[in-house]
Design a protein around this motif. Structure first.
Motif, PDB file in Angstrom:
ATOM      1  N   SER A 161      64.419  -4.522  45.632  1.00  0.00           N
ATOM      2  CA  SER A 161      63.374  -5.315  46.503  1.00  0.00           C
ATOM      3  C   SER A 161      63.416  -6.854  46.424  1.00  0.00           C
ATOM      4  CB  SER A 161      61.990  -4.831  46.507  1.00  0.00           C
ATOM      5  OG  SER A 161      61.476  -5.163  45.096  1.00  0.00           O
ATOM      6  N   LEU A 162      63.114  -7.516  47.453  1.00  0.00           N
ATOM      7  CA  LEU A 162      62.762  -8.723  47.443  1.00  0.00           C
ATOM      8  C   LEU A 162      61.210  -9.069  47.586  1.00  0.00           C
ATOM      9  CD1 LEU A 162      63.842 -11.983  47.815  1.00  0.00           C
ATOM     10  CD2 LEU A 162      63.332 -11.397  50.378  1.00  0.00           C
ATOM     11  N   ILE A 163      60.849  -9.914  46.591  1.00  0.00           N
ATOM     12  CA  ILE A 163      59.433 -10.249  46.588  1.00  0.00           C
ATOM     13  C   ILE A 163      59.309 -11.393  47.650  1.00  0.00           C
ATOM     14  CG2 ILE A 163      57.370 -10.836  45.085  1.00  0.00           C
ATOM     15  CD1 ILE A 163      58.897  -8.344  44.005  1.00  0.00           C
ATOM     16  N   GLY A 164      58.495 -11.441  48.241  1.00  0.00           N
ATOM     17  CA  GLY A 164      58.142 -12.823  49.174  1.00  0.00           C
ATOM     18  C   GLY A 164      59.000 -12.574  50.450  1.00  0.00           C
ATOM     19  N   PRO A 165      58.851 -13.582  51.213  1.00  0.00           N
ATOM     20  CA  PRO A 165      59.285 -13.330  52.793  1.00  0.00           C
ATOM     21  C   PRO A 165      60.736 -13.189  52.968  1.00  0.00           C
ATOM     22  CG  PRO A 165      58.700 -15.531  52.294  1.00  0.00           C
ATOM     23  CD  PRO A 165      58.390 -14.829  51.113  1.00  0.00           C
ATOM     24  N   ARG A 166      61.124 -12.435  53.860  1.00  0.00           N
ATOM     25  CA  ARG A 166      62.638 -12.133  53.998  1.00  0.00           C
ATOM     26  C   ARG A 166      63.196 -13.192  55.248  1.00  0.00           C
ATOM     27  NH1 ARG A 166      65.660  -7.653  52.432  1.00  0.00           N
ATOM     28  NH2 ARG A 166      67.415  -7.568  53.609  1.00  0.00           N
ATOM     29  N   GLN A 167      62.557 -13.314  56.317  1.00  0.00           N
ATOM     30  CA  GLN A 167      63.187 -13.924  57.347  1.00  0.00           C
ATOM     31  C   GLN A 167      63.274 -15.377  57.066  1.00  0.00           C
ATOM     32  OE1 GLN A 167      59.750 -12.772  59.981  1.00  0.00           O
ATOM     33  NE2 GLN A 167      61.087 -12.776  61.514  1.00  0.00           N
ATOM     34  N   ARG A 168      64.700 -15.841  57.643  1.00  0.00           N
ATOM     35  CA  ARG A 168      65.031 -17.291  57.356  1.00  0.00           C
ATOM     36  C   ARG A 168      63.682 -18.412  57.754  1.00  0.00           C
ATOM     37  NH1 ARG A 168      70.960 -19.627  58.308  1.00  0.00           N
ATOM     38  NH2 ARG A 168      72.077 -18.213  56.886  1.00  0.00           N
ATOM     39  N   GLN A 169      62.940 -17.964  58.930  1.00  0.00           N
ATOM     40  CA  GLN A 169      61.959 -18.742  59.303  1.00  0.00           C
ATOM     41  C   GLN A 169      60.836 -18.863  58.231  1.00  0.00           C
ATOM     42  OE1 GLN A 169      60.034 -16.945  62.757  1.00  0.00           O
ATOM     43  NE2 GLN A 169      58.692 -18.463  62.988  1.00  0.00           N
ATOM     44  N   HIS A 170      60.514 -18.334  57.303  1.00  0.00           N
ATOM     45  CA  HIS A 170      59.574 -18.146  56.538  1.00  0.00           C
ATOM     46  C   HIS A 170      60.048 -18.281  55.074  1.00  0.00           C
ATOM     47  CE1 HIS A 170      57.017 -17.266  59.974  1.00  0.00           C
ATOM     48  NE2 HIS A 170      57.540 -16.180  59.980  1.00  0.00           N
ATOM     49  N   ARG A 171      61.285 -18.203  54.675  1.00  0.00           N
ATOM     50  CA  ARG A 171      61.516 -18.052  53.300  1.00  0.00           C
ATOM     51  C   ARG A 171      62.218 -19.396  52.965  1.00  0.00           C
ATOM     52  NH1 ARG A 171      67.219 -14.904  54.574  1.00  0.00           N
ATOM     53  NH2 ARG A 171      68.579 -16.388  53.467  1.00  0.00           N
ATOM     54  N   SER A 172      62.213 -19.677  51.722  1.00  0.00           N
ATOM     55  CA  SER A 172      62.842 -20.860  51.371  1.00  0.00           C
ATOM     56  C   SER A 172      64.567 -20.578  51.109  1.00  0.00           C
ATOM     57  CB  SER A 172      62.506 -21.528  49.760  1.00  0.00           C
ATOM     58  OG  SER A 172      63.332 -20.673  48.864  1.00  0.00           O
ATOM     59  N   PRO A 173      65.371 -21.523  51.425  1.00  0.00           N
ATOM     60  CA  PRO A 173      66.635 -21.263  51.588  1.00  0.00           C
ATOM     61  C   PRO A 173      67.241 -20.697  50.278  1.00  0.00           C
ATOM     62  CG  PRO A 173      66.268 -23.737  52.089  1.00  0.00           C
ATOM     63  CD  PRO A 173      64.820 -23.179  51.815  1.00  0.00           C
ATOM     64  N   HIS A 174      66.610 -21.401  49.119  1.00  0.00           N
ATOM     65  CA  HIS A 174      67.187 -21.208  47.856  1.00  0.00           C
ATOM     66  C   HIS A 174      66.453 -20.367  46.572  1.00  0.00           C
ATOM     67  CE1 HIS A 174      64.172 -24.257  47.370  1.00  0.00           C
ATOM     68  NE2 HIS A 174      64.378 -24.633  46.218  1.00  0.00           N
ATOM     69  N   ILE A 175      65.475 -19.896  47.015  1.00  0.00           N
ATOM     70  CA  ILE A 175      64.497 -19.245  45.913  1.00  0.00           C
ATOM     71  C   ILE A 175      64.300 -17.686  46.337  1.00  0.00           C
ATOM     72  CG2 ILE A 175      62.248 -18.841  44.746  1.00  0.00           C
ATOM     73  CD1 ILE A 175      62.035 -21.949  44.831  1.00  0.00           C
ATOM     74  N   TYR A 176      64.763 -16.899  45.382  1.00  0.00           N
ATOM     75  CA  TYR A 176      64.645 -15.476  45.761  1.00  0.00           C
ATOM     76  C   TYR A 176      64.180 -14.644  44.422  1.00  0.00           C
ATOM     77  CZ  TYR A 176      67.493 -16.813  49.827  1.00  0.00           C
ATOM     78  OH  TYR A 176      67.790 -17.312  50.772  1.00  0.00           O
ATOM     79  N   VAL A 177      62.945 -13.887  44.562  1.00  0.00           N
ATOM     80  CA  VAL A 177      62.514 -13.322  43.596  1.00  0.00           C
ATOM     81  C   VAL A 177      62.770 -11.769  43.776  1.00  0.00           C
ATOM     82  CG1 VAL A 177      60.510 -12.879  42.124  1.00  0.00           C
ATOM     83  CG2 VAL A 177      60.689 -15.101  42.790  1.00  0.00           C
TER      84      VAL A 177
END
Ligand SMILES: Cc1ncc(COP(=O)(O)O)c(C=O)c1O
Length: 386
Positions: free
Chosen positions: A312-328
């Protein structure tokens, strides 16, 4: 490969990224050769000539102008500080807040911003927190604003789950409601294009050891210079409008500098400012929008692979709401961090899992190496993704 720039050429400037799979730029950027060269220039000058201080100070002003251009503001609106914490403390204490006033923040946002404002409780200022949701924008803040609200402060990009908050809409709301607006751009700067005037911020602060590629110990502070009522809570010769030629302090001449230098205290971190001059040149040469888009592409690739693995990804998934470079990702750090370390992959433990954070030098191969390790371990047995 990158659709946006020659990432292989950029990568050659980061020897650490050639040695390990470095997916931890959200913690600290590895040093790049041109940045090290700029520091070495400074050190060599100090070693051989004891320092051409006027030359160094000219470079400070050149770098201030570069920072200003990078953020779309005037050089008179930029102060050099030590780090984000210092920038946020300067900002919080410059706001003319009194007992009974309140400030809105986001629960769980970075403590180095939050504590700067919580400290105002000593003055009787109330700090109210909104819940952290995937989407934080003007609409989210609106119901919390009442007639005691004087300011909003939050991060642009969150460190622990890669949210990218809609700071333009929040800035417009603050302009409309006549609230001060203080933004911590530490995780965004150098990766996400920042147009400070579009944000309509009062203050914007950050350090420079992540997307700006500088060793720790240099911060930036933007101040909207039309807001002359915002004064530093302290006084130093450097922060005055007029420094007496004889350097004898005059009790009757205490006016603050008309520029953001009013917020500066004494001598500068010269090696780091030299470093920043070089790193801004690198970033501008590539283009911060290209860095952003390259990181987004790496993120899309990562997300597709994680979906495949059921991680799973923690945090937002859509480009509009996520940072380009941080994925938890939902892999418990207690079980996974040392495994990655042992296999030459540098990531960070985070509240809810493992943080993967990209820099301008990362490639699809870095992502594939990480995914290969995750797949290998998950296929072995009892290791489940959260
Ligand atoms: C959002 C955010 N603010 C601030 C900081 C750091 O604060 P400082 O520059 O004071 O060390 C970090 C990370 O280190 C961060 O992610």
């Amino acid at each position: 490969m990158s659709r946006h720039y020659d990432v292989e050429a950029v990568r050659k400037e980061f020897p650490a990224a050639e040695r390990i799979v470095y997916l931890d730029s959200g913690f600290q950027a590895p040093l790049a050769r041109p940045v090290m060269a700029a520091i070495e220039t400074f050190l060599r000058e100090g070693l051989e000539t004891a320092g051409p201080k006027s030359v160094w100070l000219d470079r400070v002003e050149q770098t201030r102008a570069k920072v200003a251009r990078f953020l779309g503001v005037s050089a008179d609106e930029i102060a050099f500080t030590k780090n984000t914490s210092e920038s946020m403390n300067i900002a919080a204490n410059a706001l003319p807040l009194r007992a009974g006033d309140s400030v809105l923040m986001i629960h769980g946002d970075h403590p180095n911003n939050t504590y700067a404002f919580l400290n105002l409780k000593k003055k009787g200022v109330r700090i109210d927190f909104l819940p952290m949701t995937d989407v934080v924008n003007a609409e989210a803040f609106l119901p919390y604003i009442d007639d005691t609200t004087r300011a909003i402060s939050l991060s642009h990009v969150t460190f622990h789950a890669g949210h990218r908050f809609d700071i333009e809409s929040i800035g417009a709301l603050c302009a409309d409601k006549k609230l001060y607006f203080v933004v911590d751009v530490m995780q965004a700067i150098g990766v996400v294009p920042i147009d400070v005037k579009a944000i309509q911020a009062t203050f914007v602060g950050c350090g420079s050891h992540k997307g700006l590629l500088v060793p720790q110990g240099l911060g930036l502070l933007y101040w909207n210079q039309t807001l002359k009522e915002l004064e530093p809570a302290y006084l130093a010769a450097a922060s005055l409008a007029e420094i007496p030629d004889d350097l004898i302090a005059r009790p009757d001449r205490l006016a603050s500098s008309p520029t953001a230098r009013r917020f500066e205290l004494g001598n500068f971190n010269l090696p780091a400012i030299h470093a920043l001059g070089a790193s801004l040149d690198m970033i501008e040469q590539i283009g911060v929008k290209n860095i952003q888009n390259h990181c987004f592409d790496l993120g899309d690739h990562l997300l597709a692979q994680l979906d495949d693995l059921g991680v799973s990804l923690i945090g937002p998934r859509q480009r509009q709401h996520r940072s380009p470079h941080i994925y938890v990702v939902g892999l418990p750090a207690t079980e996974w961090l040392s495994y990655f370390e042992e296999n030459g992959v540098r990531v960070s433990p985070e509240r809810d899992g493992i943080r993967i954070s990209f820099g301008m030098f990362n490639t699809i191969d870095d992502v594939d190496r990480l995914v290969h390790l995750i797949r290998g371990r998950l296929s072995k047995k009892s290791f489940k993704a959260a």
